[in-house]
Motif scaffolding. Structure first.
Motif, PDB file in Angstrom:
ATOM      1  N   ASP A  91       0.833  -1.202   0.000  1.00  0.00           N
ATOM      2  CA  ASP A  91       0.000   0.000   0.000  1.00  0.00           C
ATOM      3  C   ASP A  91       0.868   1.252   0.000  1.00  0.00           C
ATOM      4  O   ASP A  91       1.992   1.239   0.508  1.00  0.00           O
ATOM      5  CB  ASP A  91      -0.903   0.033   1.242  1.00  0.00           C
ATOM      6  CG  ASP A  91      -2.087  -0.919   1.130  1.00  0.00           C
ATOM      7  OD1 ASP A  91      -2.590  -1.107   0.016  1.00  0.00           O
ATOM      8  OD2 ASP A  91      -2.491  -1.477   2.172  1.00  0.00           O
ATOM      9  N   VAL A  92       0.291   2.326  -0.501  1.00  0.00           N
ATOM     10  CA  VAL A  92       1.006   3.605  -0.531  1.00  0.00           C
ATOM     11  C   VAL A  92       1.507   3.977   0.866  1.00  0.00           C
ATOM     12  O   VAL A  92       2.640   4.445   1.028  1.00  0.00           O
ATOM     13  CB  VAL A  92       0.088   4.714  -1.096  1.00  0.00           C
ATOM     14  CG1 VAL A  92       0.709   6.088  -0.904  1.00  0.00           C
ATOM     15  CG2 VAL A  92      -0.193   4.469  -2.577  1.00  0.00           C
ATOM     16  N   ASP A  93       0.670   3.735   1.884  1.00  0.00           N
ATOM     17  CA  ASP A  93       1.081   4.147   3.238  1.00  0.00           C
ATOM     18  C   ASP A  93       2.177   3.250   3.813  1.00  0.00           C
ATOM     19  O   ASP A  93       2.698   3.536   4.894  1.00  0.00           O
ATOM     20  CB  ASP A  93      -0.112   4.273   4.196  1.00  0.00           C
ATOM     21  CG  ASP A  93      -0.913   2.992   4.375  1.00  0.00           C
ATOM     22  OD1 ASP A  93      -0.680   2.029   3.623  1.00  0.00           O
ATOM     23  OD2 ASP A  93      -1.780   2.959   5.267  1.00  0.00           O
ATOM     24  N   LEU A 169      -4.494  -1.070  -3.006  1.00  0.00           N
ATOM     25  CA  LEU A 169      -5.587  -0.368  -3.688  1.00  0.00           C
ATOM     26  C   LEU A 169      -5.277  -0.075  -5.157  1.00  0.00           C
ATOM     27  O   LEU A 169      -6.102  -0.295  -6.044  1.00  0.00           O
ATOM     28  CB  LEU A 169      -5.854   0.939  -2.918  1.00  0.00           C
ATOM     29  CG  LEU A 169      -6.933   1.880  -3.408  1.00  0.00           C
ATOM     30  CD1 LEU A 169      -8.284   1.185  -3.432  1.00  0.00           C
ATOM     31  CD2 LEU A 169      -6.997   3.120  -2.516  1.00  0.00           C
ATOM     32  N   ASN A 205      -2.694  -4.648   9.106  1.00  0.00           N
ATOM     33  CA  ASN A 205      -3.707  -4.829   8.070  1.00  0.00           C
ATOM     34  C   ASN A 205      -4.256  -6.233   8.227  1.00  0.00           C
ATOM     35  O   ASN A 205      -3.519  -7.205   8.076  1.00  0.00           O
ATOM     36  CB  ASN A 205      -3.091  -4.707   6.661  1.00  0.00           C
ATOM     37  CG  ASN A 205      -2.681  -3.290   6.327  1.00  0.00           C
ATOM     38  OD1 ASN A 205      -2.057  -2.613   7.128  1.00  0.00           O
ATOM     39  ND2 ASN A 205      -3.039  -2.850   5.141  1.00  0.00           N
ATOM     40  N   MET A 248     -12.257  -2.761   2.276  1.00  0.00           N
ATOM     41  CA  MET A 248     -10.879  -2.253   2.280  1.00  0.00           C
ATOM     42  C   MET A 248      -9.882  -3.254   2.858  1.00  0.00           C
ATOM     43  O   MET A 248      -8.680  -2.980   2.924  1.00  0.00           O
ATOM     44  CB  MET A 248     -10.806  -0.948   3.105  1.00  0.00           C
ATOM     45  CG  MET A 248     -11.650   0.173   2.518  1.00  0.00           C
ATOM     46  SD  MET A 248     -11.348   1.759   3.346  1.00  0.00           S
ATOM     47  CE  MET A 248     -11.928   1.421   5.002  1.00  0.00           C
ATOM     48  N   HIS A 250     -10.084  -4.552   6.054  1.00  0.00           N
ATOM     49  CA  HIS A 250      -9.811  -4.271   7.463  1.00  0.00           C
ATOM     50  C   HIS A 250     -10.957  -4.750   8.346  1.00  0.00           C
ATOM     51  O   HIS A 250     -12.109  -4.368   8.143  1.00  0.00           O
ATOM     52  CB  HIS A 250      -9.614  -2.775   7.693  1.00  0.00           C
ATOM     53  CG  HIS A 250      -8.435  -2.202   6.975  1.00  0.00           C
ATOM     54  ND1 HIS A 250      -7.137  -2.518   7.314  1.00  0.00           N
ATOM     55  CD2 HIS A 250      -8.346  -1.340   5.921  1.00  0.00           C
ATOM     56  CE1 HIS A 250      -6.310  -1.862   6.510  1.00  0.00           C
ATOM     57  NE2 HIS A 250      -7.014  -1.150   5.655  1.00  0.00           N
ATOM     58  N   HIS A 275      -2.638   1.974  12.994  1.00  0.00           N
ATOM     59  CA  HIS A 275      -3.250   2.150  11.668  1.00  0.00           C
ATOM     60  C   HIS A 275      -4.724   2.557  11.848  1.00  0.00           C
ATOM     61  O   HIS A 275      -5.638   1.908  11.386  1.00  0.00           O
ATOM     62  CB  HIS A 275      -3.119   0.861  10.832  1.00  0.00           C
ATOM     63  CG  HIS A 275      -3.485   1.003   9.375  1.00  0.00           C
ATOM     64  ND1 HIS A 275      -4.778   0.938   8.920  1.00  0.00           N
ATOM     65  CD2 HIS A 275      -2.726   1.206   8.268  1.00  0.00           C
ATOM     66  CE1 HIS A 275      -4.807   1.080   7.611  1.00  0.00           C
ATOM     67  NE2 HIS A 275      -3.564   1.251   7.185  1.00  0.00           N
TER      68      HIS A 275
END
Ligand code: MLT
Ligand code: MN
Length: 310
Positions: A91-93, A169, A205, A248, A250, A275
């Motif tokens: 993920d980007v984060d 994503l 996650n 998502m 989660h 998170h």
């Protein structure tokens, strides 16, 4: 001993999030002590307090390093106490912060081959030159000793394991069914231990709490667990998004199959949510949801938190 620094406690977007005008984000912007700002999720671990391994490189990594004295350069004109990075997903984060580390100071970069492949396929990550950054693949359920770029031992051992989750994503493929083309390696949990048998887990996650996950967590000294949402439809109910937590990848904090209930009877010395999304009322220290999770034996991670294990 395992020393732990919480570099960031928030989910993707951080708290406050750039485009959110929610009451919570407004409170965070005005310095409300019950709405402390938080950067995107990451921790650092060390066995000696001098060499640190960062779990996930968040887009806020530069700020996280600058405000954490343990991560400031100490040797010569160019160096870093950051000996390595371990990635749990693409993920980007979790990966964008790698771009902050492009100034040719060596470190080791550990990830599942799936995520190393994603980095390889995105040429912007080639700024981490192969003669400087040692990319190392790990295998699920195959413990390894964390080592710096030159192979020096850290005193820490990592066991990566598969966690129910979802592909990043930006790689979702709607033609591939309801899992959007998720494959092994897209969501990893980490078990980190030292020679004395101290053991912690990082599972930021997680789409569902399985029996095997519960078994793995039993007896741990510390758990960081996915605290993205309080309730599954929170973003929709608040008019702040169109996705459920399930969509998502989660699991929520609350509810019959949420993290609090699913781990209630598992023997874990200390349980911290990390998170945490900016829509989650438990981010606010004066909320009923925060009180409820604390009453259930949980706490919420905070930027700057330090934990020495045991
Ligand atoms: C997530 O945790 O669901 C992702 O970080 C979402 C995102 O990439 O923005
Ligand atoms: Mn995320």
């Amino acid at each position: 001993m395992i020393q732990v620094l919480v570099l960031g406690a928030a989910a993707g977007g951080g708290f406050p999030q750039w485009n959110s005008n929610s009451e919570a984000c407004r409170r965070a912007r005005t310095g409300d002590p019950c709405a402390l700002p938080a950067t995107q999720a990451s921790i650092a671990v060390s066995a000696d307090g001098a060499h640190w391994y960062v779990v996930n490189a968040s887009p806020d990594l530069r700020e996280q390093i600058n405000r954490e004295a343990s991560l400031h350069p100490k040797d010569g004109l160019r160096s870093s106490p950051i000996a390595g990075i371990v990635l749990t997903n693409g993920d980007v984060d979790a990966v964008a912060g790698l771009l902050n580390l492009r100034e040719r100071t060596p470190f080791a970069l550990y990830a599942h081959p799936r995520i190393l492949g994603v980095l390889e396929a995105n040429p912007i990550f080639h700024v981490l030159a192969p003669d400087v950054v040692a990319r190392r693949a790990f295998t699920v359920n195959d413990p390894f000793d964390l080592q710096d770029h030159a192979g020096r031992p850290s005193g820490l051992r990592v066991t990566p394991f598969a966690v129910p989750g979802k592909v990043a994503l930006y790689m979702e493929d709607a033609t591939k069914g309801e899992d959007f083309g998720t494959v092994e390696g897209d969501t990893i949990g980490l078990e980190i231990s030292d020679a004395a048998g101290t053991r912690m887990l990082y599972v930021a996650n997680c789409a569902a709490v399985s029996d095997s996950l519960r078994e793995r967590m039993a007896g741990a000294d510390l758990l960081f667990f996915d605290g993205t949402l309080w309730s599954d439809d929170e973003m929709i109910a608040r008019g702040e998004g169109s996705k459920t937590g399930r969509r998502m990848g989660h699991v929520s904090m609350s509810g019959a199959d949420g993290g609090i209930a699913a781990l209630a009877d598992v023997d874990i010395r200390r349980k911290l949510f990390i998170h945490i999304n900016n829509t989650n009322p438990a981010l606010l220290s004066d909320s009923a949801e925060r009180k409820a999770l604390e009453a259930a034996g949980w706490a919420v991670a905070r930027d700057g938190m330090r934990i020495d294990l045991p």
